[in-house]
Design a protein around this motif. Structure first.
Motif, PDB file in Angstrom:
ATOM      1  N   MET A   1      -8.502 -10.713   5.228  1.00  0.00           N
ATOM      2  CA  MET A   1      -8.533  -9.568   6.119  1.00  0.00           C
ATOM      3  C   MET A   1      -7.562  -8.482   5.654  1.00  0.00           C
ATOM      4  SD  MET A   1      -8.086  -9.408  10.206  1.00  0.00           S
ATOM      5  CE  MET A   1      -6.612  -8.538  10.662  1.00  0.00           C
ATOM      6  N   LEU A   2      -6.377  -8.870   5.249  1.00  0.00           N
ATOM      7  CA  LEU A   2      -5.383  -7.902   4.798  1.00  0.00           C
ATOM      8  C   LEU A   2      -5.873  -7.161   3.560  1.00  0.00           C
ATOM      9  CD1 LEU A   2      -2.615  -6.647   5.162  1.00  0.00           C
ATOM     10  CD2 LEU A   2      -1.657  -8.512   3.791  1.00  0.00           C
ATOM     11  N   LEU A   3      -6.537  -7.887   2.657  1.00  0.00           N
ATOM     12  CA  LEU A   3      -7.068  -7.243   1.452  1.00  0.00           C
ATOM     13  C   LEU A   3      -8.124  -6.197   1.815  1.00  0.00           C
ATOM     14  CD1 LEU A   3      -6.997  -7.079  -1.595  1.00  0.00           C
ATOM     15  CD2 LEU A   3      -8.691  -8.921  -1.668  1.00  0.00           C
ATOM     16  N   ASN A   4      -8.954  -6.502   2.804  1.00  0.00           N
ATOM     17  CA  ASN A   4      -9.954  -5.528   3.271  1.00  0.00           C
ATOM     18  C   ASN A   4      -9.270  -4.256   3.757  1.00  0.00           C
ATOM     19  OD1 ASN A   4     -13.034  -6.696   3.895  1.00  0.00           O
ATOM     20  ND2 ASN A   4     -11.482  -8.246   3.513  1.00  0.00           N
ATOM     21  N   LEU A   5      -8.200  -4.410   4.504  1.00  0.00           N
ATOM     22  CA  LEU A   5      -7.467  -3.244   5.000  1.00  0.00           C
ATOM     23  C   LEU A   5      -6.784  -2.484   3.864  1.00  0.00           C
ATOM     24  CD1 LEU A   5      -5.884  -4.743   8.244  1.00  0.00           C
ATOM     25  CD2 LEU A   5      -7.823  -3.162   8.083  1.00  0.00           C
ATOM     26  N   LEU A   6      -6.221  -3.213   2.924  1.00  0.00           N
ATOM     27  CA  LEU A   6      -5.547  -2.570   1.793  1.00  0.00           C
ATOM     28  C   LEU A   6      -6.523  -1.796   0.904  1.00  0.00           C
ATOM     29  CD1 LEU A   6      -2.982  -5.344   0.780  1.00  0.00           C
ATOM     30  CD2 LEU A   6      -2.510  -3.150   1.907  1.00  0.00           C
ATOM     31  N   VAL A   7      -7.759  -2.241   0.861  1.00  0.00           N
ATOM     32  CA  VAL A   7      -8.796  -1.543   0.088  1.00  0.00           C
ATOM     33  C   VAL A   7      -9.462  -0.466   0.938  1.00  0.00           C
ATOM     34  CG1 VAL A   7     -11.048  -1.833  -1.034  1.00  0.00           C
ATOM     35  CG2 VAL A   7      -9.205  -3.467  -1.480  1.00  0.00           C
ATOM     36  N   GLY A   8      -9.751  -0.772   2.195  1.00  0.00           N
ATOM     37  CA  GLY A   8     -10.514   0.137   3.052  1.00  0.00           C
ATOM     38  C   GLY A   8      -9.735   1.337   3.554  1.00  0.00           C
ATOM     39  N   ILE A   9      -8.477   1.167   3.900  1.00  0.00           N
ATOM     40  CA  ILE A   9      -7.714   2.284   4.463  1.00  0.00           C
ATOM     41  C   ILE A   9      -7.524   3.419   3.462  1.00  0.00           C
ATOM     42  CG2 ILE A   9      -5.442   2.935   5.384  1.00  0.00           C
ATOM     43  CD1 ILE A   9      -5.571   0.351   7.051  1.00  0.00           C
ATOM     44  N   PRO A  10      -7.201   3.143   2.197  1.00  0.00           N
ATOM     45  CA  PRO A  10      -7.136   4.271   1.240  1.00  0.00           C
ATOM     46  C   PRO A  10      -8.475   5.005   1.088  1.00  0.00           C
ATOM     47  CG  PRO A  10      -6.002   2.371   0.338  1.00  0.00           C
ATOM     48  CD  PRO A  10      -6.710   1.908   1.589  1.00  0.00           C
ATOM     49  N   VAL A  11      -9.569   4.263   1.155  1.00  0.00           N
ATOM     50  CA  VAL A  11     -10.887   4.909   1.071  1.00  0.00           C
ATOM     51  C   VAL A  11     -11.101   5.783   2.308  1.00  0.00           C
ATOM     52  CG1 VAL A  11     -13.386   4.515   0.992  1.00  0.00           C
ATOM     53  CG2 VAL A  11     -11.861   3.138  -0.414  1.00  0.00           C
ATOM     54  N   MET A  12     -10.690   5.298   3.466  1.00  0.00           N
ATOM     55  CA  MET A  12     -10.790   6.110   4.688  1.00  0.00           C
ATOM     56  C   MET A  12      -9.946   7.379   4.561  1.00  0.00           C
ATOM     57  SD  MET A  12     -10.726   3.291   7.764  1.00  0.00           S
ATOM     58  CE  MET A  12     -11.154   4.432   9.068  1.00  0.00           C
ATOM     59  N   LEU A  13      -8.756   7.255   4.003  1.00  0.00           N
ATOM     60  CA  LEU A  13      -7.891   8.424   3.820  1.00  0.00           C
ATOM     61  C   LEU A  13      -8.516   9.417   2.836  1.00  0.00           C
ATOM     62  CD1 LEU A  13      -4.383   6.713   3.770  1.00  0.00           C
ATOM     63  CD2 LEU A  13      -5.393   8.092   5.611  1.00  0.00           C
ATOM     64  N   LEU A  14      -9.121   8.904   1.779  1.00  0.00           N
ATOM     65  CA  LEU A  14      -9.825   9.771   0.833  1.00  0.00           C
ATOM     66  C   LEU A  14     -10.960  10.506   1.539  1.00  0.00           C
ATOM     67  CD1 LEU A  14     -10.460  10.805  -2.041  1.00  0.00           C
ATOM     68  CD2 LEU A  14     -11.831   8.716  -2.350  1.00  0.00           C
TER      69      LEU A  14
END
Length: 149
Positions: A1-14
């Motif tokens: 789950m943490l890896l999903n957030l670490l990958v997904g949040i930067p994409v959301m910010l982009l």
């Protein structure tokens, strides 16, 4: 789950930055429209303005779907970009068909993209509503000016 957030949040910010860029383009275009509207008042001119704003907002949303699709493809979730883009569009628009699902390792990226999408559609709606509202105000001001003359 943490890896999903670490990958997904930067994409959301982009995606947030990209949407902000498209909003800035719309604002720049809108200022130009307001200046031209003082000289050319026509329903066609207003319709073209609204069409351009809608198109820019849609392009911003489509670009974000493509970014998410590229991520899904890079993670090996889909064999081809077209399938990844379809899945991304379903997530981004919060349709949730469920005809394609990601592996359990990356499944949380779907809801993250859906949260991103619903926020960005809200931003797009706000920009279009502001444009419609401003056109109405300008037309009302002209009507008042003509009736006062």
């Amino acid at each position: 789950m943490l890896l999903n957030l670490l990958v997904g949040i930067p994409v959301m910010l982009l995606c947030l930055a990209l949407q902000a860029y498209f909003v800035a383009i719309c604002l720049k275009y809108f200022v130009r429209y307001k200046l031209l509207a003082q000289e050319h008042d026509s329903p066609v001119h207003s319709a073209v303005h609204l069409g351009v704003v809608m198109l820019l907002m849609l392009l911003g949303n489509f670009a974000q779907m493509a970014i998410w699709a590229a991520l899904f493809h890079l993670l090996g979730e889909f064999d081809d970009f077209a399938t990844a883009l379809y899945h991304s569009g379903v997530n981004f628009a919060t349709l949730g068909y469920g005809d394609m699902v990601m592996t359990p390792a990356w499944r949380l990226l779907g809801p993250l993209e859906a949260a991103n999408g619903i926020l960005m559609f809200g931003v797009s709606t706000a920009v279009m509503t502001a444009s419609v509202s401003e056109i109405i105000k300008q037309h009302m001001a002209r009507v008042r000016k003509h009736t006062d003359d």
